[in-house]
Design a protein around this motif. Sequence first.
Motif, mmCIF file in Angstrom:
data_model
loop_
_atom_site.group_PDB
_atom_site.id
_atom_site.type_symbol
_atom_site.label_atom_id
_atom_site.label_comp_id
_atom_site.label_asym_id
_atom_site.label_seq_id
_atom_site.Cartn_x
_atom_site.Cartn_y
_atom_site.Cartn_z
ATOM 1 N N ASP A 5 0.830 -1.210 0.000
ATOM 2 C CA ASP A 5 0.000 0.000 0.000
ATOM 3 C C ASP A 5 0.865 1.261 0.000
ATOM 4 O O ASP A 5 0.598 2.211 -0.736
ATOM 5 C CB ASP A 5 -0.924 0.004 1.222
ATOM 6 N N ALA A 6 1.888 1.295 0.844
ATOM 7 C CA ALA A 6 2.753 2.473 0.918
ATOM 8 C C ALA A 6 3.551 2.655 -0.369
ATOM 9 O O ALA A 6 3.742 3.783 -0.840
ATOM 10 C CB ALA A 6 3.706 2.354 2.111
ATOM 11 N N GLN A 7 4.025 1.570 -0.948
ATOM 12 C CA GLN A 7 4.790 1.662 -2.193
ATOM 13 C C GLN A 7 3.912 2.155 -3.346
ATOM 14 O O GLN A 7 4.357 2.952 -4.171
ATOM 15 C CB GLN A 7 5.401 0.302 -2.520
ATOM 16 N N ARG A 8 2.668 1.679 -3.409
ATOM 17 C CA ARG A 8 1.769 2.152 -4.460
ATOM 18 C C ARG A 8 1.519 3.653 -4.320
ATOM 19 O O ARG A 8 1.504 4.386 -5.305
ATOM 20 C CB ARG A 8 0.433 1.406 -4.421
ATOM 21 N N ALA A 9 1.315 4.107 -3.088
ATOM 22 C CA ALA A 9 1.089 5.538 -2.855
ATOM 23 C C ALA A 9 2.281 6.352 -3.336
ATOM 24 O O ALA A 9 2.123 7.367 -4.041
ATOM 25 C CB ALA A 9 0.826 5.781 -1.370
ATOM 26 N N ASP A 10 3.477 5.926 -2.969
ATOM 27 C CA ASP A 10 4.695 6.627 -3.390
ATOM 28 C C ASP A 10 4.858 6.602 -4.907
ATOM 29 O O ASP A 10 5.168 7.620 -5.531
ATOM 30 C CB ASP A 10 5.909 5.978 -2.725
ATOM 31 N N HIS A 11 4.630 5.440 -5.517
ATOM 32 C CA HIS A 11 4.808 5.306 -6.969
ATOM 33 C C HIS A 11 3.826 6.179 -7.741
ATOM 34 O O HIS A 11 4.184 6.764 -8.767
ATOM 35 C CB HIS A 11 4.642 3.840 -7.376
ATOM 36 N N HIS A 12 2.580 6.271 -7.270
ATOM 37 C CA HIS A 12 1.607 7.090 -7.988
ATOM 38 C C HIS A 12 1.974 8.573 -7.923
ATOM 39 O O HIS A 12 1.811 9.301 -8.912
ATOM 40 C CB HIS A 12 0.203 6.880 -7.419
ATOM 41 N N VAL A 13 2.466 9.032 -6.788
ATOM 42 C CA VAL A 13 2.884 10.438 -6.678
ATOM 43 C C VAL A 13 4.022 10.725 -7.644
ATOM 44 O O VAL A 13 4.001 11.718 -8.386
ATOM 45 C CB VAL A 13 3.306 10.770 -5.230
ATOM 46 N N ARG A 14 5.022 9.860 -7.658
ATOM 47 C CA ARG A 14 6.169 10.053 -8.558
ATOM 48 C C ARG A 14 5.740 9.967 -10.021
ATOM 49 O O ARG A 14 6.183 10.755 -10.867
ATOM 50 C CB ARG A 14 7.242 9.012 -8.253
ATOM 51 N N ARG A 15 4.854 9.013 -10.309
ATOM 52 C CA ARG A 15 4.395 8.816 -11.689
ATOM 53 C C ARG A 15 3.603 10.020 -12.183
ATOM 54 O O ARG A 15 3.774 10.459 -13.320
ATOM 55 C CB ARG A 15 3.541 7.543 -11.755
ATOM 56 N N GLU A 16 2.733 10.548 -11.330
ATOM 57 C CA GLU A 16 1.960 11.727 -11.729
ATOM 58 C C GLU A 16 2.872 12.915 -12.001
ATOM 59 O O GLU A 16 2.685 13.656 -12.982
ATOM 60 C CB GLU A 16 0.949 12.094 -10.646
ATOM 61 N N GLU A 17 3.880 13.122 -11.157
ATOM 62 C CA GLU A 17 4.812 14.243 -11.347
ATOM 63 C C GLU A 17 5.517 14.143 -12.698
ATOM 64 O O GLU A 17 5.690 15.137 -13.407
ATOM 65 C CB GLU A 17 5.832 14.267 -10.211
ATOM 66 N N ALA B 215 -4.056 9.959 -3.200
ATOM 67 C CA ALA B 215 -4.373 10.855 -2.084
ATOM 68 C C ALA B 215 -3.520 10.524 -0.868
ATOM 69 O O ALA B 215 -3.017 11.425 -0.180
ATOM 70 C CB ALA B 215 -5.858 10.741 -1.738
ATOM 71 N N ARG B 216 -3.335 9.230 -0.589
ATOM 72 C CA ARG B 216 -2.475 8.844 0.527
ATOM 73 C C ARG B 216 -1.056 9.339 0.318
ATOM 74 O O ARG B 216 -0.425 9.899 1.216
ATOM 75 C CB ARG B 216 -2.466 7.325 0.682
ATOM 76 N N GLY B 217 -0.539 9.156 -0.909
ATOM 77 C CA GLY B 217 0.834 9.558 -1.190
ATOM 78 C C GLY B 217 1.061 11.050 -1.084
ATOM 79 O O GLY B 217 2.136 11.496 -0.687
ATOM 80 N N LYS B 218 0.042 11.839 -1.415
ATOM 81 C CA LYS B 218 0.183 13.298 -1.365
ATOM 82 C C LYS B 218 0.032 13.846 0.052
ATOM 83 O O LYS B 218 0.624 14.877 0.389
ATOM 84 C CB LYS B 218 -0.844 13.953 -2.284
#
Length: 223
Positions: free
Chosen positions: A68-80, A125-128
């Motif tokens: 869950d934490a890795q997905r949150a981090d990856h989505h933030v980086r991917r969106e950027e 949302a979690r990652g942000k």
Amino acid sequence: ARNLHSGGADRHVRDGEDCFKLVAGAHRVEAMASTGADYIDAFVMEGDPDDAALWEIDENFARSELSDAQRADHHVRREEILKRKGLVSKGRGGDQSEKSSLRSYATQASETLGVTKRTVEKDLARGKKIEPEGLAEVAGTPLDKGVVLDELARTPQAEQHDKLAEIAARYKSKLPLAADPLNDLEATEKQLAALMSAWNRAGPEARDKFLSAVDAPVFDRGQ
């Protein structure tokens, strides 16, 4: 063919005098190296650092092994990355002229990664909302679960370090952590799986009786 034994921990491989960054296939390379092989076929692709990071992130998503934490981090980086490349809309505060022609990140990720838009929005949302240091501290630990991330996300970032310590103390004292609530789709899938499992375990006579009960009018059932 790329030399398997010149990269080491920095995940680079060599082809003669050229050195390339390995962005996908690390597990395959390690498996081949463990057999004693010296070379493996590889594709060389041109791109900038953002391209390399995106390929690596998408490869991680494709393996479906992210927490869950890795997905949150990856989505933030991917969106950027996709925003920098102008491939998704910048959302609020972005160029108004782009909004009609560019998809949102959640839409793009849902279609590209094969997950629901709601799942992307939740992970993003979690990652942000959670400090990167907090995500990194949680990742891969027993606290790496949605219920913990949601509690952190509801906490102001300046207080998240203390909140994480509090959650960790609760965990160590074996106080139960609430399970993630199921959405409608997840609940339906879980119920369907239970029904299929019961059907597969039942014998012919029980299956016949079940089908007869299902076909009977509601007011006749159980009599």
